[in-house]
Design a protein around this motif. Structure first.
Motif, PDB file in Angstrom:
ATOM      1  N   LEU A 223      -1.875 -15.826  -1.298  1.00 37.56           N
ATOM      2  CA  LEU A 223      -2.645 -15.204  -0.216  1.00 37.56           C
ATOM      3  C   LEU A 223      -1.818 -14.181   0.555  1.00 37.56           C
ATOM      4  O   LEU A 223      -2.333 -13.129   0.948  1.00 37.56           O
ATOM      5  CB  LEU A 223      -3.158 -16.299   0.724  1.00 37.56           C
ATOM      6  N   ALA A 224      -0.545 -14.468   0.755  1.00 36.34           N
ATOM      7  CA  ALA A 224       0.303 -13.565   1.544  1.00 36.34           C
ATOM      8  C   ALA A 224       0.370 -12.170   0.943  1.00 36.34           C
ATOM      9  O   ALA A 224       0.597 -11.184   1.652  1.00 36.34           O
ATOM     10  CB  ALA A 224       1.709 -14.153   1.660  1.00 36.34           C
ATOM     11  N   PHE A 225       0.158 -12.051  -0.393  1.00 42.41           N
ATOM     12  CA  PHE A 225       0.246 -10.749  -1.051  1.00 42.41           C
ATOM     13  C   PHE A 225      -0.971  -9.871  -0.781  1.00 42.41           C
ATOM     14  O   PHE A 225      -1.000  -8.712  -1.191  1.00 42.41           O
ATOM     15  CB  PHE A 225       0.403 -10.931  -2.568  1.00 42.41           C
ATOM     16  N   MET A 226      -1.984 -10.410  -0.113  1.00 40.19           N
ATOM     17  CA  MET A 226      -3.201  -9.641   0.151  1.00 40.19           C
ATOM     18  C   MET A 226      -3.071  -8.732   1.372  1.00 40.19           C
ATOM     19  O   MET A 226      -3.875  -7.819   1.548  1.00 40.19           O
ATOM     20  CB  MET A 226      -4.393 -10.587   0.376  1.00 40.19           C
ATOM     21  N   ARG A 227      -2.079  -8.973   2.190  1.00 41.16           N
ATOM     22  CA  ARG A 227      -1.939  -8.191   3.424  1.00 41.16           C
ATOM     23  C   ARG A 227      -1.780  -6.703   3.111  1.00 41.16           C
ATOM     24  O   ARG A 227      -1.025  -6.315   2.227  1.00 41.16           O
ATOM     25  CB  ARG A 227      -0.732  -8.685   4.230  1.00 41.16           C
ATOM     26  N   GLY A 228      -2.527  -5.884   3.838  1.00 38.97           N
ATOM     27  CA  GLY A 228      -2.420  -4.440   3.710  1.00 38.97           C
ATOM     28  C   GLY A 228      -3.288  -3.831   2.618  1.00 38.97           C
ATOM     29  O   GLY A 228      -3.355  -2.607   2.490  1.00 38.97           O
ATOM     30  N   ARG A 229      -3.953  -4.670   1.805  1.00 40.34           N
ATOM     31  CA  ARG A 229      -4.767  -4.139   0.708  1.00 40.34           C
ATOM     32  C   ARG A 229      -6.217  -3.973   1.149  1.00 40.34           C
ATOM     33  O   ARG A 229      -6.717  -4.681   2.017  1.00 40.34           O
ATOM     34  CB  ARG A 229      -4.714  -5.083  -0.501  1.00 40.34           C
TER      35      ARG A 229
END
Length: 322
Positions: A223-229
Motif C-alpha cells: 500500500l505504501a507504494f501507492m502514494r503520489g500515484r
C-alpha cells in the motif's frame, strides 16, 4: 425438517459419459450428496435411483439434474459446484434483480476458468463491482471477497474495460515480529503479496501473467507504494484493508483516476494494527456509507466457501465476541 415418508426417485441420463462425470471418480460426487442429505443413491446403467425421505429426495434429485445440465453445457462438476447448487436450492426467495444479471446467471469469465459466485451475498457483491466505480467487501476470511474482486479485475482487463490491474496490501505483520527479511525489495514484500498472486494464478496462464507483470499490465505492491500515484484506466484492489491506517486509506482512495475501478476488502475482526491505532476501514465505513457511486457489501459465516470447518470456527469466535 424431513417428512419422514420414504420414497424412491429414478433419474435417467441419456449420455453415459456425462453420467460418469456426474458421479465423479469412485462415485465421490454421489457420496458428497449422500452425506449432505442423508439419501441413498444407487447407479443402475444410465439411471440413478435416489432413496430417502420424500422432501430430501426431491432436493437431491433437483441438484443432480442441475449438475447434469452443467455437464451438458460443457462445464465441470466438482465439490464446489455441488456446494453451490445446494446453496441455490436452499435459497428461499431468489433475488429477481440478480436473476436478470448477465442473462440470468452471475458469471465471471477469465482466461483459465469461469467463476460463479455461490451465495446471494457473493452474487450481490459481484454485481456491485460491475455497477460501481468503488466497492467495499467486508466480512470474515474465506468468503471470497478478494478472490471474486481479482476475478472481476481479470475479466475487465481481458475485455478491454481497463488497461491494467493493480493489487496491493498493507505490509503489516500478522501478530508476529519477523525482523528484517533478507533479499531485494521485491523479495521482502512477496510473502505479504502471495495471496494476491495465488488468485491471479487461478485466472491467468503462467506465461501470460509473467508477461503482463513484466509489461506492468499487472502490478502487485504494498500500500505504501501507492502514494503520489494517479491510477487511471485501472482496476485497483486493496486487500486486508483493516490493516490500513486512516491516513493510508484516505491516500489510497484519493488515487482513483479516470476510467478506474477500486475494490477495498477487509475483515474487521482480524486487525493487526498496533493497539490504539484506528483502522482506516472502519473510518471509511463511517464516512462514506452514503456517498453515491460507492457500494458496501457485507459477508457472514454463511458465505464461507472454504472447508466447512472454517464456517464453524468463525461462528464459534463470533458467538464468543472475538
Amino acid at each position: 425438517m424431513t417428512t419422514g415418508v420414504l420414497t424412491n426417485a429414478i433419474l435417467e441420463f441419456p449420455d453415459n459419459r456425462l453420467l460418469i462425470d456426474l458421479c465423479g471418480e469412485f462415485d465421490r460426487n454421489l457420496t458428497d450428496i449422500e452425506a449432505r442429505t442423508g439419501v441413498q443413491i444407487l447407479r443402475r446403467g444410465n439411471q440413478l435411483a435416489v432413496h430417502g425421505p420424500e422432501d430430501v429426495v426431491q432436493g437431491a434429485t433437483e441438484v443432480l439434474q442441475a449438475l447434469y445440465e452443467r455437464l451438458e453445457n460443457g462445464r465441470e462438476v466438482n465439490r464446489s459446484d455441488i456446494d453451490r447448487e445446494f446453496r441455490v436450492h436452499d435459497q428461499e426467495e431468489p433475488d429477481e434483480q440478480l436473476e436478470m444479471f448477465v442473462g440470468g446467471k452471475v458469471e465471471i469469465k477469465t482466461r483459465k476458468k469461469l467463476v460463479e459466485p455461490r451465495t446471494d451475498a457473493q452474487k450481490a457483491y459481484v454485481r456491485s463491482l460491475y455497477e460501481n466505480e468503488m466497492g467495499f467487501g467486508i466480512g470474515p476470511a474465506g468468503t471470497g471477497k478478494t478472490y471474486l474482486a481479482v476475478a472481476v479485475g481479470v475479466n475487465m482487463l481481458i475485455t478491454g474495460a481497463v488497461d491494467k490491474i493493480i493489487l496491493c496490501r498493507p505490509a503489516v505483520e500478522a501478530g508476529e515480529r519477523l525482523g528484517f527479511l533478507p533479499g531485494t525489495q521485491e523479495e521482502k514484500v512477496d510473502p505479504y503479496m502471495q495471496p494476491l498472486m495465488d488468485a491471479l494464478n487461478d485466472f491467468l496462464p503462467g506465461k501470460q501473467l509473467a508477461k503482463m507483470r513484466e509489461e506492468k499490465q499487472v502490478e502487485i505492491a504494498p500500500l505504501a507504494f501507492m502514494r503520489g500515484r494517479t491510477l487511471s484506466n485501472a482496476f485497483v484492489v486493496l486487500d486486508e484493508a483493516q490493516n490500513a491506517t486512516t491516513m493510508q486509506m484516505k491516500m489510497f482512495l484519493t488515487r482513483l483516476g479516470e476510467g478506474s475501478r477500486m475494490v477495498i476488502t477487509g475483515d474487521r475482526t482480524q486487525c493487526d494494527l498496533p493497539r490504539g491505532v484506528p483502522s482506516g476501514l472502519a473510518d471509511a465505513e463511517r464516512l462514506l456509507g452514503n456517498v453515491p457511486g460507492i457500494s458496501f457489501n457485507y459477508f457472514t459465516g454463511k458465505d464461507v466457501v472454504r472447508h466447512p470447518l472454517v464456517a464453524a470456527i468463525i461462528e464459534a469466535y463470533e458467538a464468543d465476541g472475538a
